[in-house]
Design a protein around this motif. Structure first.
Motif, mmCIF file in Angstrom:
data_model
loop_
_atom_site.group_PDB
_atom_site.id
_atom_site.type_symbol
_atom_site.label_atom_id
_atom_site.label_comp_id
_atom_site.label_asym_id
_atom_site.label_seq_id
_atom_site.Cartn_x
_atom_site.Cartn_y
_atom_site.Cartn_z
ATOM 1 N N UNK B 107 -0.001 0.148 -6.321
ATOM 2 C CA UNK B 107 0.785 1.276 -6.821
ATOM 3 C C UNK B 107 0.060 2.585 -6.546
ATOM 4 N N UNK B 108 -1.257 2.602 -6.754
ATOM 5 C CA UNK B 108 -2.019 3.836 -6.524
ATOM 6 C C UNK B 108 -2.021 4.220 -5.058
ATOM 7 N N UNK B 109 -2.083 3.215 -4.184
ATOM 8 C CA UNK B 109 -1.976 3.528 -2.768
ATOM 9 C C UNK B 109 -0.541 3.925 -2.410
ATOM 10 N N UNK B 110 0.407 3.149 -2.915
ATOM 11 C CA UNK B 110 1.803 3.359 -2.535
ATOM 12 C C UNK B 110 2.349 4.725 -2.907
ATOM 13 N N UNK B 136 7.499 3.089 -5.153
ATOM 14 C CA UNK B 136 6.522 2.014 -5.253
ATOM 15 C C UNK B 136 7.072 0.846 -6.074
ATOM 16 N N UNK B 137 8.027 1.142 -6.944
ATOM 17 C CA UNK B 137 8.592 0.080 -7.782
ATOM 18 C C UNK B 137 9.187 -1.031 -6.920
ATOM 19 N N UNK B 138 9.833 -0.647 -5.818
ATOM 20 C CA UNK B 138 10.406 -1.648 -4.924
ATOM 21 C C UNK B 138 9.351 -2.636 -4.443
ATOM 22 N N UNK B 161 4.483 -1.035 4.573
ATOM 23 C CA UNK B 161 5.784 -1.208 5.214
ATOM 24 C C UNK B 161 6.925 -1.048 4.209
ATOM 25 N N UNK B 162 6.721 -1.581 3.025
ATOM 26 C CA UNK B 162 7.779 -1.524 2.018
ATOM 27 C C UNK B 162 8.146 -0.097 1.665
ATOM 28 N N UNK B 163 7.150 0.731 1.456
ATOM 29 C CA UNK B 163 7.407 2.123 1.103
ATOM 30 C C UNK B 163 8.111 2.842 2.253
ATOM 31 N N UNK B 164 7.681 2.553 3.465
ATOM 32 C CA UNK B 164 8.320 3.180 4.628
ATOM 33 C C UNK B 164 9.795 2.801 4.707
ATOM 34 N N UNK B 165 10.051 1.488 4.613
ATOM 35 C CA UNK B 165 11.439 1.030 4.642
ATOM 36 C C UNK B 165 12.238 1.652 3.518
ATOM 37 N N UNK B 166 11.639 1.696 2.327
ATOM 38 C CA UNK B 166 12.325 2.264 1.174
ATOM 39 C C UNK B 166 12.731 3.708 1.439
#
Lengths: 466, 466, 466
Positions: B107-110, B136-138, B161-166
């Motif tokens: 979470x801190x990175x995201x 970041x929740x995603x 990757x998740x944050x980017x896609x989000x």
């Protein structure tokens, strides 16, 4: 068996605090009532004349009562003081009651004394109760260094002196030197950190290794400590912004602190992994070093340090603080006779010092092109007698403020440490530290697990006798 | 003994992350600093030119700084992300350190990466830090499906990757399609849920039963998880209202979410009791299914769904989610090769999907008689190029948004799952999952209880040898 | 073995709630939906016509929506209800699931019923959801007296009646008698306290000693309970100020409560230490008596009781409440047949009563010189038909309000106790109280520790047989 030490002590210390603790509580609480009766009133924003005050000052909405600007931040700070600091200190396997309980006691006492100390003349208001919480934070930091080795009576004495010293120190730094320190890198963390370390040095226990068995954590006590860590981490933006300027001041302090904290989590964990043969993480680092970024942003949070600047501060502090736990804490214990139970040197003292320096540099390099004219005046409060102060001068005064914090910490710590060394306060034996059993009635079944182990050991030995 | 697997593996995997984790942390944190240095500035509300901005725009009070509208909600969301998600994942008996610790790390990175992703051009402000937490929740939802089976390095990669896609998905849904999704039923829960499930499907472990001994909870770990549950449950109204419209928008989102949540507690517990031979409740349902109402209100929270409408949503979701835990999770594991540790399918994916559908229906059936003219325009933001959009069209666009979320989740999950399957990331052996011992230094005494049991067992067997 | 009681009961009670709990949940939740559908709408501040309402009433900023005045306080109250009360009741060694879980269930149900009860005609708004939480607090207090001895079905029934009684009682006290009671010393604590005590008296269990083995705490369960204590303690200022007047009213209520709480921590700990032979502290006192100051400030928090007045209130309550735990609880159990598991008599009933009396005295002695003319009118709401009420009359009406609270508590408790005594509700056997095992599926490994002890005991006895 545990809790008395006939095994290792000839004349065990008296840890009975049945007279001293109630006596000190009653005397001080009654004094508080009398002093509050004489000196403390509501200020105009909490007095029932508020509506008349609104009319007089052309205030058109209740929302302009400072309460609505500050109260959410106050509650976050309040959680940090009681749950944050309290649970952070539950990590020891048999000292969780004392960690959270003594923290509760001294904070509740300290905030009253702090209210009195900081403001005899004016009334109390939301700003003052935030500041009372801040004030007590310094003492709770110092508690961290002494955790497990002092009695609650000693903690009460330490708090009384600590809050007094803090109030004077803060007055000098903020009002006389006119340094800015919204989140207290200097006034709270540098002061509280070195104050506690000096006390711990004065109270050095050469035979503390006799309590080694209790100095570690338990799986669940480490999870409890994470409650403290996370509430501190999450609400640190509120801590650094709680008494910042309305508007952009509070807003910017939040963003800067948020970024510094995020960054220090990543680097603290990186160093933790790097330092272990198989890359395993250490809970001590996750619980503590992740917070260092917030400490170091205490002074500069309000300034235009820029988002990337905040990330750099967090980056460095995460590394520095984790190295502290790996290298400095053992070094201090071995060579400097400072036994720092919670590692406050790494979490508060060093990052606080760094925060003071960062604040001085950021102030000295401030410019109208970045801040805007009004912005510069508002941020550094260059009004009245300080109207002509240059940013360079401000930088120098920031540095001076840091020195004052250090001087108060070292001098005050030596003084208070000396007082706490007197054989009056019911502190535990060297072989009996880090043990709730000394000051708390423990649940009976708690003894079951050691009891089983012991039972098994006895069985084992009996077996050989057969 | 535990932690190496010579018993069942011929060539045990290398779980040493001493190089990979620090490397990835440092590379990414340094990149963040550089990218923030180039791209990120304060916006007008957090910049020191704010006072000048006020003058220019005839703003008369600092309280109009968006900070004061959003900050209390932000802090609630922040608690949900770090304490809520973190502690919800402490329920496993020997994976609490990882649950709360890895959640903290990613979470801190995201949030840093999310700040960058969502807004290169504008400066950061309280709205953006809320959105970073949302973003970041995603990924934290996806973490729930993989809990216990992946290494922290994999989690960092997944988060990147998740944050980017989000960010891309959210931009398409909110800005291009112009769907409304204040609480993220579609963008956060549907996306995060299916994203995690697909990753879990790609990373399927046929021999996971070898870690069966660690897959359950412990009495106290279940109580820890309730901390997560309750903070999520209590602050969900803030989550769904945090970036809703000022005034009635935020107010209504809170009320709707509050009611849906209350209702889903009652039905989740009813089904939990009904499903047990003697009516006993299951902590898994209480910890998770009680939250489903909040997920399903994510899209429609701002709309005039009416108080009883909210209750109905919660009613259905509490039932649906508990059935999910009873029936679907075992089914998915057995027949679909999806091992969903936390049951995110029941808590996020299904209720999120439902929430998207409810949002589409509620939007399509909106009317001026219910909303008022201005109310309709404000709620659905029918301005500029969307000024002439009808509510029917809006409903269709809501549905389109839901499809986009699903497509990103399934496609992105397959992609990221493929990357995570590479044998580079130090993930644990099948017989070694759900074990903190792989990535953490554990307190020594933790082994005492198993040790006693083992000791007793040995005694037992010896006895027969005598 | 545990959980059935063939050892001591001939015809063990049926604790299977598989039909009754789901039935009651579904019936009531469906009723809620229907009743909300008929009666409950959004009020003007949460309706989408808000912007039109602003125009009509010359409101220039969204910040004047009551949401922004109340929401931070609401969330604090919400945390008190779910985490505060919930975790405070986890202190028993094997009843933590029920403590926090049943609290969750009945609060989530109760707030819906409370919303309906208090306001059939008007719409819901942030003020009403705060009040719904308040409403439910009375029932949670009563739950404290019955903890461990009742089934969840009984708790649902108790909540239904309790909330109904509360709503009527509150209406009489606040609207008809026009007493002030912002923090509910009378309406919540006195009512909830005595309501629970009477129920406990009616449900008296003569053989409760058969469950003695489970009536204590565990080391970690006591730490969990401190989470509850601290969140209650920290957020009590929000509780007492949440529905106080805008501006100075809320502000003053916070300060008064803050001071009373701080003071009661110090005296509670003093008495706890004084009462033990070796000065050791008792967790029960730290968990409970420290909160008494907040309870006793419930009525007078808004008034000009002065800072030192608040300290005195806390001072007395800390002492009184701790004495209650030491002396009164055993006395009530032995001589009055009242088994008060959590000691609500000491934490809520007595301090609530005292708070009502303090409120009456403070009101009766109010004066224009202290309050100012407008201040007096605003604080006591001397408008419309109450415009000519004198402070003396107000004091008398405060006292009348207290009597109403007591009458409702005693009468209502007897009625509800009678209903709960019917042999329909699946309550546990006397030998089976305080045991999660009756209503929860427990983690398997939980039995390991008792198992070891038992095993050792068997070994022990076998040894003698050899």
């Amino acid at each position: 068996m545990m809790g008395n030490c006939q095994a290792c002590c000839n004349r065990p210390k008296n840890t009975n605090i049945r007279i001293s603790l109630p006596a000190i509580c009653f005397v001080w609480q009654i004094s508080m009532i009398i002093l509050f009766g004489v000196f403390v009133r509501y200020d105009e924003e909490s007095d029932s004349h508020w509506v008349e005050y609104m009319h007089k000052n052309n205030i058109t909405s209740h929302v302009e009562n400072d309460f609505y600007y500050r109260y959410p931040s106050f509650q976050d700070v309040h959680v940090m003081i009681f749950v944050g600091f309290g649970f952070l200190m539950t990590f020891l396997k048999r000292y969780s009651f004392s960690g959270v309980g003594f923290n509760f006691l001294i904070a509740a006492f300290g905030i009253q004394w702090a209210l009195l100390m900081q403001e005899f003349a004016n009334g109390i208001s939301s700003c003052f109760i935030i500041n009372a919480d801040f004030c007590v934070a310094g003492c709770l930091i110092a508690f961290g260094a002494c955790l497990g080795k002092v009695s609650p009576v000693q903690l009460m004495v330490m708090t009384l002196f600590g809050v007094t010293l803090f109030a004077v120190e803060e007055y000098i730094i903020l009002n006389i030197i006119h340094a800015k320190d919204a989140g207290g890198s200097m006034t709270i963390h540098t002061f509280g950190g070195y104050f506690g370390l000096v006390i711990s040095w004065v109270l050095y226990r050469p035979n503390l290794h006799q309590s080694k068995r209790l100095q570690g954590s338990h799986y669940h006590s480490d999870v409890f400590a994470m409650i403290g860590t996370l509430f501190l981490w999450m609400f640190w933006p509120s801590f650094n912004s709680a008494i910042a300027n309305h508007g952009d001041g509070q807003h910017r302090a939040v963003i800067n602190t948020y970024l510094a904290l995020a960054s220090s989590v990543v680097t603290a964990i990186a160093i933790s992994s790097l330092s272990h043969r198989r890359g395993k993480l250490d809970m001590v680092h996750v619980q503590n070093a992740t917070l260092a970024g917030g400490v170091a942003m205490g002074t500069a949070a309000e300034f235009m340090i820029m988002p990337y600047g905040s990330l750099i501060v967090g980056f460095c502090c995460g590394i520095l603080s984790t190295f502290g736990y790996l290298v400095l804490t053992p070094f201090l214990e071995k060579h400097m006779k400072i036994q720092d139970t919670c590692g406050i040197h790494n979490l508060h003292a060093m990052p606080g010092l760094l925060g003071g320096v960062i604040g001085a540099i950021t102030a000295a390099t401030a410019s109208k092109s970045v801040y805007g004219h009004e912005g510069l005046v508002n941020t550094f409060n260059f009004v009245d007698e300080f109207a002509n102060r240059s940013v360079g001068t401000q930088g120098a005064h920031q540095a001076a403020g840091l020195c004052v914090a250090l001087i108060f910490a070292l001098g005050g710590g030596a003084l208070v440490g000396g007082i706490l060394k007197l054989p009056l306060w019911g502190d535990p034996e060297d072989c009996n530290c880090f043990d709730d059993e000394v000051y708390w009635e423990l649940p009976e079944d708690e003894e079951s697990i050691p009891a089983i182990i012991e039972y098994n050991n006895q069985m084992d030995s009996k077996r050989f006798d057969m």
